[in-house]
Scaffold this active site. Sequence first.
Site, PDB file in Angstrom:
ATOM      1  N   HIS A  24      -3.915  -5.189  -0.144  1.00  0.00           N
ATOM      2  CA  HIS A  24      -3.638  -5.716   1.194  1.00  0.00           C
ATOM      3  C   HIS A  24      -3.714  -7.248   1.230  1.00  0.00           C
ATOM      4  CE1 HIS A  24      -3.533  -1.986   3.651  1.00  0.00           C
ATOM      5  NE2 HIS A  24      -4.171  -1.512   2.592  1.00  0.00           N
TER       6      HIS A  24
ATOM      7  N   GLU B 174      -2.738  -9.172   3.477  1.00  0.00           N
ATOM      8  CA  GLU B 174      -3.005  -9.663   4.830  1.00  0.00           C
ATOM      9  C   GLU B 174      -4.496  -9.646   5.149  1.00  0.00           C
ATOM     10  OE1 GLU B 174      -3.616  -5.478   5.287  1.00  0.00           O
ATOM     11  OE2 GLU B 174      -2.088  -6.615   4.209  1.00  0.00           O
TER      12      GLU B 174
ATOM     13  N   CYS C  79       0.819  -1.210   0.000  1.00  0.00           N
ATOM     14  CA  CYS C  79       0.000   0.000   0.000  1.00  0.00           C
ATOM     15  C   CYS C  79       0.857   1.266   0.000  1.00  0.00           C
ATOM     16  CB  CYS C  79      -0.964  -0.047   1.188  1.00  0.00           C
ATOM     17  SG  CYS C  79      -2.281   1.185   1.121  1.00  0.00           S
TER      18      CYS C  79
END
Length: 373
Positions: free
Chosen positions: A344, A346, A258
Amino acid sequence: MKYQNRKKAIILLADGAIFYGKAVGNKEGTSFGEVCFNTGMTGYQEVFTDPSYYGQLMVTTNAHIGNYGVAENESESDSIKIKGLICRNFSYNYSRPEANDTLENFLEKNNLLAISDIDTRALVSYIRDNGAMNAVISTEVDSIENLKKQLAEVPPMNGLELASKVSTKEPYFYGNPDAAYKISALDIGIKKNILRNLEERDCYVKVFPYNTKFEEMKSFNPDGYFLSNGPGDPEPLTDAIKAAKQMVDSNLPVFGICLGHQVLALSNGISTYKMHNGHRGINHPIKNLLTGKGEITSQNHGFAINREETENHKDVEITHVHLNDHTVAGIRIKNKPAFSVQYHPEASPGPNDATYLFDEFITNIKNHKLQTA
C-alpha cells in the site's frame, strides 16, 4: 477502572483452540470471520476501516489499543470493516489532542464486538504455526458446542468473493473536475487515501462499482485506469479480471494496488494462492529490483501471485519482492504502461518510501499523452 464486571469472552478457532478474555465495555454478542493479526504499533483506526479487512477478526499485536483515540479524518472508508477486534489491553481513555472521540465510542457506533485481556502473544504464535483460519469471538462462553456448530458453517476465505460487499453501488467523482488528468478507478475495496493521493497529483477520479464493464469505464475518456485494493479471494472477480485485460490492451496507463495487483496478474494468466498467514503490518521490507533500493511498506493481504508462473511469463516482469519470504510484491507488463504492487504506497505509517509509485503512474500518463499528441 471504567468497567468492573465485564463479561467473560472467548475466541474459538476452527481447529478447536480456545483463548479466554473479556468483552470490551458492556458489549455482548458473537461475531464470525477469518482470524488474522496486524503487527502495526499505530494506525488502528485506518486498519479497522480498511475495506481490505472485510470479513476478518483482527488481532492487534501491539499491547495497547485505543490509547490515542480516533479522529474524523483517519478513517479509510465510511465505517468499520473488520468483523471483530481482539486485543491485549484496551484503553477506554485517550490522550491525543488531535483525537475527538474514544475508540470505545467508535466501536459502539459501528456495532462492533471487541474482546480484550487475551494473551495475544500466545494467540499470534498459534496462528503463525497453524495458519489463518475461521474463528468466532463471543461472550456466550457457556455455549461452546453451539458456537462450534455455527463456526463450521462459515465459508472459508479461499474462494470467497467479498469485493461486492464493500464496493460503491453507484459511480461517483472525486477531486477537481478541472484537474489535468482523468482516472477511471475500479472500486473493489478502495481506500480514501488512495483517492487523496491521486487528487494531490492533479487527478479527477471517477470511481466505478466492482463489476463495471470496461466499456463504461472507457466512456469517461480517462487518461489512465486504476485497480484498487480490496478483500477476499481475487479469483472469483471475473468481471474485474476481464476489465483489467481490456485496460492493458487499450494501451493506456494502468496502476493496481493489492487486490488490484492480483487481478492484473490473473488477467495475464498468472494464478494466485492463499498464503499461510498473509502480510499485515506497517514495516514490511520490499526490494525494488529495478533500482536496487529497499522500501519499508504497509501491507494487508492474505493472497499472493504465483512467483514461478510470473518468472516464466513472457509478457510480465517482476519489479518488487518481499524480503522476508521472497513473494512477488510488484509486476509490470512488458511493452505496456501497466504495473502493480502488492503493498500500500498510499499508507505512510512513518516512512513515505513507496509514494513514488503514484508519481510513476502520472509519469506514464504524461508520456502517453506526449506519444499520442
